[in-house]
Structures are given as C-alpha cells and as structure tokens.
Motif scaffolding. Structure first.
Motif, mmCIF file in Angstrom:
data_model
loop_
_atom_site.group_PDB
_atom_site.id
_atom_site.type_symbol
_atom_site.label_atom_id
_atom_site.label_comp_id
_atom_site.label_asym_id
_atom_site.label_seq_id
_atom_site.Cartn_x
_atom_site.Cartn_y
_atom_site.Cartn_z
ATOM 1 N N ARG A 10 13.891 -31.086 7.503
ATOM 2 C CA ARG A 10 12.980 -31.258 6.367
ATOM 3 C C ARG A 10 11.885 -30.048 6.050
ATOM 4 O O ARG A 10 11.825 -29.621 5.003
ATOM 5 N N ILE A 11 11.591 -29.606 7.243
ATOM 6 C CA ILE A 11 10.405 -28.640 7.092
ATOM 7 C C ILE A 11 10.899 -27.235 6.573
ATOM 8 O O ILE A 11 10.756 -26.596 5.594
ATOM 9 N N LEU A 12 12.246 -26.843 7.243
ATOM 10 C CA LEU A 12 13.083 -25.816 6.895
ATOM 11 C C LEU A 12 13.229 -25.875 5.528
ATOM 12 O O LEU A 12 13.306 -24.928 4.752
ATOM 13 N N LEU A 13 14.052 -27.095 4.856
ATOM 14 C CA LEU A 13 14.254 -27.031 3.558
ATOM 15 C C LEU A 13 13.113 -27.053 2.630
ATOM 16 O O LEU A 13 13.274 -26.277 1.736
ATOM 17 N N LEU A 14 11.943 -27.816 2.824
ATOM 18 C CA LEU A 14 10.934 -27.549 1.941
ATOM 19 C C LEU A 14 10.063 -26.169 1.851
ATOM 20 O O LEU A 14 9.517 -26.080 0.887
ATOM 21 N N THR A 15 10.249 -25.470 3.068
ATOM 22 C CA THR A 15 9.547 -24.111 2.946
ATOM 23 C C THR A 15 10.590 -23.023 2.096
ATOM 24 O O THR A 15 10.359 -22.274 1.638
ATOM 25 N N LEU A 16 11.833 -23.253 2.723
ATOM 26 C CA LEU A 16 13.017 -22.221 2.377
ATOM 27 C C LEU A 16 13.233 -22.584 0.802
ATOM 28 O O LEU A 16 13.567 -21.452 0.021
ATOM 29 N N LEU A 17 13.551 -23.628 0.451
ATOM 30 C CA LEU A 17 14.133 -23.946 -0.762
ATOM 31 C C LEU A 17 13.290 -23.484 -1.920
ATOM 32 O O LEU A 17 13.795 -22.801 -2.794
ATOM 33 N N PRO A 18 12.156 -23.736 -2.085
ATOM 34 C CA PRO A 18 11.284 -22.993 -3.120
ATOM 35 C C PRO A 18 11.071 -21.709 -3.168
ATOM 36 O O PRO A 18 11.392 -21.141 -4.214
ATOM 37 N N ALA A 19 10.842 -21.269 -1.958
ATOM 38 C CA ALA A 19 10.697 -19.667 -1.963
ATOM 39 C C ALA A 19 11.957 -19.068 -2.107
ATOM 40 O O ALA A 19 11.957 -17.741 -2.899
ATOM 41 N N SER A 20 13.232 -19.515 -1.806
ATOM 42 C CA SER A 20 14.553 -18.952 -2.373
ATOM 43 C C SER A 20 14.753 -19.003 -3.609
ATOM 44 O O SER A 20 15.095 -17.990 -4.180
#
Length: 937
Positions: A10-20
């Motif tokens: 969840r941490i990786l998804l919430l940080t990477l998804l918006p930036a990507s």
C-alpha cells in the motif's frame, strides 16, 4: 483495489502511483508540444521556400527566358536540407525546370489559385501560382483581373530531419521520466522500510504471544505512534498472563466437576436405554391393542348392524321402523368414527403401508360419486365430475387410500353446502418419464372458510366450522388423515376459500402410469339425427355436453324446456323424429314426473328414444310413474360408460326383438354348501341366518378344531373363517386345512377371512397364509352374495331380486306431500285421487287373492297392473313400489314358464294394501279440523 495488498504494497502504491501518473502526463504534454512545434516549423519553412522560389522565378516566367536559369533556381532551392525536390511550370502547365528526385503526378493547375499544401507519406508538397503582382513593388496592388498567373512553382520537403528531432525529443522525455521514477521508487522504499521494520517486530511479538509465550515484551521502536502501540501490547501480555494463570486454576476445578458429571450421565444413559426399550415394548403393545380393539369393537357392531338389517325385513310399523333406522345409522356412525381413530393411530405409529396397484381413476371417481350422490341429491345439490381429456386414468398407486381421501373431501363439500353444486375436477399438471402429476380439486358453493378457520383446518381433533353446521358431527380427523395420506404418497393438499362464496380443496399427487391402455368410450354406430339435450344447470350442462362429445354423439343443447319443445316441433314437421334421441335432465322441483309424463308419451308415440336423468333420491319416483317402454331412467351423476350402454341398448332393442331376460338358473343339484367358523355366537348366528335366508345350505363351527373336524368329514363349496379365535386361530386353521388337502390330493376349498383388523399388511398376511379373500366386519348381504358368486359361481335367490331393489317397507305408507306434488299442487285433486284409490283397494285386494288362489298368472298381472296405475298419481310410496316389484316379477314368470309365482312379493303387496287401509282409516278418525289441516297440503 487495495484489499489484497499488505502495508508495504500500500505504501509503494500510494507513493508511486500519483507520481507516475503525473510524470507520464507531463511527459506526454511535453512531447505533444514538441511534435506540434516541429510540424509547424516544417510547414512554415516549406511555405517560405516556395514563396521565395516563386518570387525568383516570376521575372523569368514573364520574360519566358531560357530554362537554364529556372534549372539553376531549382538547384539552389535544394540547398535547404529539408527540400527534397523542386519544379517550375509555365502558364500552360508545362514543366520548365526540375531538380531532385522525380515527383509523381501532375496537379490540376487550373484549380490552383493560391498556396496549397499536401502531406504525403514521409513528405509534404507545396504548390504556389506565380502572378504578375510578385514583380510589382510592395505598395502597388493590382486588381485580380490585372494580375494574371505567369506559371507555377512546386517544392517537396522531406520529413526525415523532423522525425529525427522528434525521436530525440522522445528519448530525452523518457530519460527524464525514468530518472524521476527511480528517484521516487527509492524514496518510497525508504519510507516503507521505516514503517515495516517495526511492524515486523510487533508481528513477531504477537506470534510469540499466540504461541503461549506470555512473557514476551516489545522494546522502544523509535516512533512515537509505534511506541504507544508497543506499550499497549506489553500491557495486554501482562493481562493475558494473569488471566491464563486464573483460567488454569478454574480448569482444574472444572475437570473435577466434569468427572463427577460423567459418572451421573452414565447412570442416566443406562436409565434412558431401559426407558427406550420400555417405549418400544409399549408401541408393540399399542399395535396389538389396536388390533384387539378393532376386533372387539367391530365384532359386536357386526351383530348390531347385521341383525338390524334383518329386522328391517320384518313387518314393522312406522314408529318401530324409525327406531330401527336410527339404530342402523348410529351404528354406522360409530363404525366410521372407529375407522378414523384407527387410521389416525396407524399413521401416528408409522404402521400404515401404501399399496402399489394398477387402477383406473375414472372408475374410482365414478364409484365415489355414485356412493355420495344420495347425500347430495337429498339436499338438491348438483354433484358433478369433470375429467379433462388429456388426463391419463390408468395409474399405479393405492386406490383404497386415494378413495378414502377423495371421499372425505367430497363428503365434506356436500355436508357444508346447502344449495348450488359440488364439482370434482381432474387435470394433468405434468407428464414426465411415465409419471403423471395430477391435480384433483373439489369445489363447492357452500359456506366457505375464513383465514383463521383455514389455519386450524388440518389440526387433529379440530373442526373449522362451528355454529349450526357443528351438528354434522365428526371427530375432526378426516382432513388430518387425508393430509397425512397424501403426504405419504409424495403429494400435497391445500384449500382456497372465501367466507360465503364456497371452498376449493385440492390435492396434487404424482403417480406412475399403468401399462394398461384405456379403451375409448365411444358409440359403435353414429346416430341418424343429432340428439336433443335438456339440462338447466349451467355447469352440469357443460359436463354432460363434454361426455356426449367424448361418446362421439352430435347433439343440440337447451337450458329451457320450452326451447327444446320448439326444436322438437321443427323435427316433427321435418318428419325426423323416428329414432330421435332425447336426453332430459329432470328433478321433482323443476320438471316433476306428472309434467314430464305427458311429454314422454307424445315423444314415445313419435318413435323417439328418451333417456331421463334424475337425482338418485328421486329415481324410484320417476321409475314408478314412467314405464320402461317409454323412457330409460338413469340416476345422476351419469358416467359416460352407463350413458353409452343405455343408448346402445335403446337402439339395439329397436333394431331387433328384445330377448327374454330370465333369472340366472340355480344349481340343479343343490344350493351352495357353506361352512361358517366364528367363536362369537352372535356373529355365527348372524352369518348363518343371512346365508340361510339367501338360500344357502350352512354348517356352523364355534372354533378352529370343530372346523377341522367338519372339513375332515365332508367337503364345502366355501368356508367363511373368523381370523381371531382362541386356541386355534383362523390363520392356523386355514394352514391345517391346506395341509390336509395337499396330503389327500384334493382341490382347495375357497376360504374367505372374516376380519375386524384394521392394521397394515393384514390383507397380505391373510392371502399369504392360504386364504383366498377377505371381508371386513361388519358384513352385509350384498358382500356375502358377491363373494359367493365370485368363488363358487352359484347364484343365490336374493342376489337378483331383493338386494339391488329398495325394500318397499322402507318407504312411508302415506305421503301427503308427495300426493300434492303429483297433483301439480292442487289439494282438491290430490284428495279426490286418494279417495278414488281408497274406494278401489278392497275390490283389488279380493281379486288379487282370488287370482292367486286359482294360479291365474294373466289375471294376477292385470289386477296388479291396474292397481299400479291407480297408485301412480297418489302419495302412497310403499304400495306403488310394491306393485311395481310384483308386476315385474309376474312379467318374468309369464315369460319363463318354469318360474313359480312370486308368492312372497304378492304377500308383501297384500300387507301393503292392509297398511294403507289402516292408515286411511286412522286419518278419517281425526277431528274435522285436524282432517282439514292434514289435507290442506
């Protein structure tokens, strides 16, 4: 979306998804802008080059100088790296100069008046007309008519350099995007590690606590929130540790208590096992008790009913006959209650076993309707049965129990209906794999049921209807037994009802189809003319019309007698009344015999064939007033088979001379020799008396041993064997008789069981034990006659005369209401007809006695016929019926020379005359006021 992910994911998804997403969007916008800019620059450069080439070539085109200059201009245009080819045309569209690769195709120069751009595969082509105004100074503007086209110039730009710049832009964007994504990923991983490492420590501590290591404690985790969580887990571990110690202490105490309880339960189990054995023994004793009670109750009932029916044959006055009839009806009611209680007990005990026999549903329903018709007709109800044509009638099941269910439903409908009709409908719901699902409904127009009454309808010992209808009585078990039986058959039962509008009880049951085929019930030969049908009741009219259609009989239907008479007049005018069939539905209220008789005489004179359908309770009245040669009388409800037989007999009797019907000859050697075995003296006396009255030769045995002695001494045509006897019971006696017959090589004597048992498998056990058939007590003369004829082939004298015919002594001697009806409601005419009959009784009695003394058959027949005619319009039911019986027997005696005179019937006629004279004398002794009141009807 994040349900299946852990904290790290969840941490990786919430940080990477918006930036990507943001990086991709920015890169896309940047690339779009760059591509648009490169394309715009390409177009601008192409327009600039073509305009410059046109300006340089304008002077040369106007002067029409040599082509070398124009070639040089085209070559110079190729100095631009994006220009791939150039060419110049004169005003006639002729190519003057060309440089670079050849450009395919020639434009339509006449349509090119301004700058045109055409984008092709990998190149862009720019075409521009060269005008005179390009040679003028910039401030000097020419009119369109003064600005002619001098020629055209065309250049072709390559997209190669533009594509290179585009690819370069894309590579730079992708590099920047990848760099950003890597940076963001590294930051996300660092954030995840800072959170997941302490959580793993917490998870490991919780796992140790779950494994029972309650002394586990968490250190500081370097994060305020997680430190608070670790502190809470440490306090929880301390609490669990204390609770575990306390629980272990309680467990030790509970184990000790459980050990004591187990010892108590073991003792209770032993007691329960003993109680179960006692319950099974009690159930066995209950079954035996039911069998014994069935025998003990039915045995005295057999005597009561049997001797009551014998007493009815004797000479009784009206008051005594009323007492005897009350005794008989009370005994039959008691027998019905006993049957219901025994059936309910068998169902409750699970002892009821259903048979699996082939049967015909149509015949089953016809028997039920015939049985219950008098009860319906006594209340002036229409009793109808409608079987839809697609319904299979040859089925396999338990016909006895199905008959019990339907009889109960139809009887209830009749009981609680005061006017209208009771209709039974049978339809096919489903037919799959040789199994038919049938829906049988019984609809009435009675009092109906409320919702509250329907809820308690199928409860044991309860009745839904109270008030004035509670006088019908009953145990309240009929519907309960029906429900249990239909459920045991795999079906269901239900009811639809509204208060005051009637009820519809229905059953749905699935039964296998029988292999036997139902023969079509159709007339062998069609009639010459369509029949005329009169039926005023709408629903009965529909049922009867369907039956006639099934017979293949064309007909015209009428609901008014006047309409039928009008149609008949037309037939008479057309001279088509010979052999015309008329089917008339009549009853004493709408079409009484007195009114019908005149019509029948006219129809008979015209050669018509008439069938009269009347209620079963009024059949004797119609039969006494309407001769057999005038019309055939059938009782309602009439089934297609009886209707077909009546029609065919009518036309067969017309086509050929009627055969003389002689009574079945008796065995010239001897009457049937019958052995009766019963330990109850009353039952033994009843059976032997009944058989003796029927003309059989009887022998009596009070137990099984006496029966064996008699069978050893002589042979019998038939043996009636009681089942339950002391010492040697009926089954053991039968087996011993069969054993002796096998040793001596003799043919088996028919043995009929007389049983009062009502338990399951009784019939099967008796037949397997060597008996041939069985009769259930209480027994009647009709049962005895039928079983004797079945197994011996010998006919008893009572089987052809006394049994089917209603005894005249059952009828009232004087019925003034009937006399009033026969006189069309005219009291004066009724009194005159009765007075004329009374005046002729003495002479008629003397003449009959004299003819009997002289053995003069013809004179006897004439005298009885004359007296019979005089009674047909008077309310003297007993004398009229007795005259009819005597006249019938005298006609048979005249046709068959070997038959003696019916002296018993003539003696009954003499007694009936005497009783009528006595009744008339008592009537005349009343006071004038009383006499006037009694005759005012």
């Amino acid at each position: 979306m994040t349900t299946g992910l852990g904290l790290r994911g969840r941490i990786l998804l919430l940080t990477l998804l918006p930036a990507s997403v943001l990086s991709v969007l920015l890169a896309g916008v940047f690339v779009y802008w760059q591509l648009a800019d490169h394309q715009l620059r390409l177009v601008e450069r192409g327009e600039l080059n073509v305009r410059q080439l046109g300006r340089l070539a304008a002077s040369q085109l106007k002067a029409e100088q040599a082509e070398e200059v124009l070639e040089a201009l085209c070559d110079e245009a190729l100095n631009d790296e994006d220009v791939r080819a150039a060419r110049i045309f004169n005003r006639n569209g002729e190519l003057l100069a060309h440089a670079g690769p050849r450009m395919p195709g020639l434009p339509n120069w006449l349509a090119v008046h301004r700058l045109q751009t055409e984008h092709l595969d990998g190149v862009s082509r720019f075409s521009l007309p060269v005008r005179q105004s390009q040679l003028e100074p910039r401030g000097n503007q020419l009119q369109p008519s003064e600005d002619p086209i001098l020629g055209w110039v065309e250049i072709e730009l390559s997209h190669h350099s533009t594509l290179v710049r585009t690819y370069r832009t894309l590579l730079i964007s992708l590099a920047l995007l990848a760099t950003g994504m890597i940076t963001i990923t590294l930051l996300a991983l660092h954030l995840q590690r800072s959170v997941s490492a302490p959580l793993r420590k917490i998870g490991a501590a919780v796992a140790r606590l779950r494994e029972g290591h309650l002394d586990t404690r968490l250190p500081a985790l370097g994060n305020p929130e997680l430190d608070r969580l670790a502190s809470a887990l440490n306090r929880m571990a301390e609490a669990l540790q204390g609770a575990q110690e306390e629980m272990q202490h309680n467990i030790d105490i509970a184990v000790e208590d459980l050990r004591e309880n187990m010892e108590t339960i073991e003792v209770q189990n032993i007691e329960l096992d003993m109680a179960r054995k006692e319950a099974l023994e009690a159930s066995r004793i209950k079954s035996e008790f039911l069998a014994n009670m069935s025998h003990e109750i039915r045995t005295p009932l057999n005597g009561i009913l049997g001797f009551t029916r014998m007493l009815q044959k004797s000479t009784l006055n009206n008051r005594q006959r009323d007492f005897v009839n009350t005794i008989e009806s009370s005994a039959e009611s008691l027998l019905a209650i006993i049957n219901e209680i025994l059936d309910f007990s068998k169902i409750e005990a699970g002892k009821l076993v259903l048979d699996n026999l082939p049967f015909n549903l149509r015949e089953l329903l016809q028997e039920i309707m015939t049985l219950l018709a008098p009860a319906a007709h006594s209340k002036h109800l229409e009793l109808l049965c409608l079987i839809y044509r697609d319904t299979p009638v040859n089925l396999v099941g338990d016909p006895l129990r199905l008959r019990q269910i339907l009889t109960n439903l139809i009887n209830n409908a009749i009981k609680f209906t005061e006017h209208g009709s009771v209709c039974v409908r049978v339809m096919l719901e489903d037919d799959i794999q040789q199994r038919a699902t049938l829906r049988i409904s019984v609809q009435d127009t009675g009092i109906g049921l409320s919702d509250a009454e329907q809820q308690r309808l199928f409860l044991a010992f309860s009745q839904a209807t109270h008030g004035k209808y509670r006088q019908q009585g009953g145990t309240g078990l009929g519907l309960v037994i029906s429900k249990r039986l239909i459920e045991q058959m795999g079906g269901e039962i239900g009811v639809q009802s509204l208060p005051g509008e009637g009820s519809e009880f229905w059953i749905s049951v699935t039964l296998p189809l029988s292999k036997e085929q139902d023969e079509p019930c159709r007339l062998q030969h069609p009639l010459k003319y369509p029949a005329l049908l009169f039926e005023p009741h709408k629903l009965a009219h529909t049922v009867l019309s369907n039956e006639l259609e099934d017979l293949g009989l064309e007909h015209q239907s009428f609901s008014q007698i006047d309409a039928l008479r009008s149609a008949y007049v037309k037939q008479r005018i057309a001279k088509t009344t010979q052999d015309l069939l008329l089917i008339i539905s009549a009853d004493n209220r709408q079409l009484p015999p007195g009114r019908l008789e005149g019509l029948l005489e006219n129809w008979h004179e015209d050669g018509c064939k008439v069938i009269v359908l009347c209620p079963s309770t009024e059949q004797s009245l119609y039969a006494s007033l309407i001769g057999e040669e005038v019309a055939t009388i059938l009782s309602k409800p009439v089934c297609p088979g009886k209707l077909k037989e009546a029609i065919e007999q009518l036309y067969a009797s017309h086509a050929q001379p009627k055969a003389v019907s002689l009574p079945a000859p008796h065995d010239p050697a001897r009457p049937p020799h019958i052995l009766c075995v019963d330990d109850n003296p009353a039952n033994l006396k009843l059976v032997t008396t009944l058989l003796s009255d029927l003309g059989a030769q009887t022998a009596a045995a009070e137990d099984g041993f006496a029966a064996l002695r008699l069978c050893h001494q002589q042979r019998f045509d038939l043996i009636f064997m009681d089942v339950q006897m002391p010492g040697l019971d009926g089954l053991q006696t039968t087996q011993e008789i069969r054993r002796q017959e096998q040793l001596e090589g003799q043919t088996a004597m028919p043995i009929i069981a007389l049983t009062a048992h009502a338990l399951a498998n009784e019939k099967r056990a008796l037949l397997q034990g060597g008996m041939d058939d069985y009769l259930t007590k209480p027994i009647s003369e009709r049962q005895l006659v039928q079983v004797i004829e079945k197994w011996t082939g010998k006919s008893l004298h009572g089987s052809h005369e006394d049994l089917p015919m209603r005894r005249s002594s059952d009828l009232p001697v004087l019925d003034e209401q009937e006399g009033l009806r026969l006189a069309a409601g005219k009291a004066d005419l009724a009194r005159d007809m009765l007075s004329m009959l009374a005046a002729s009784l003495g002479e008629a009695r003397t003449n009959i006695r004299l003819a009997l003394r002289n053995k003069d058959k013809e004179e006897l027949l004439n005298q009885v016929h004359r007296l019979h005619g005089a009674t047909r319009y008077c309310g003297v039911p007993e004398l009229r019926t007795t005259c009819q019986q005597c006249e019938t027997l005298l006609k048979e005696s005249r046709l068959a020379d070997g038959l003696p005179l019916p002296e018993v019937a003539l003696h009954d006629l003499d007694q009936a005359i005497e009783r009528l004279q006595q009744a008339l004398y008592e009537k005349d002794q009343h006071t004038p006021d009383e006499a006037h009141a009694s005759t005012s009807l």
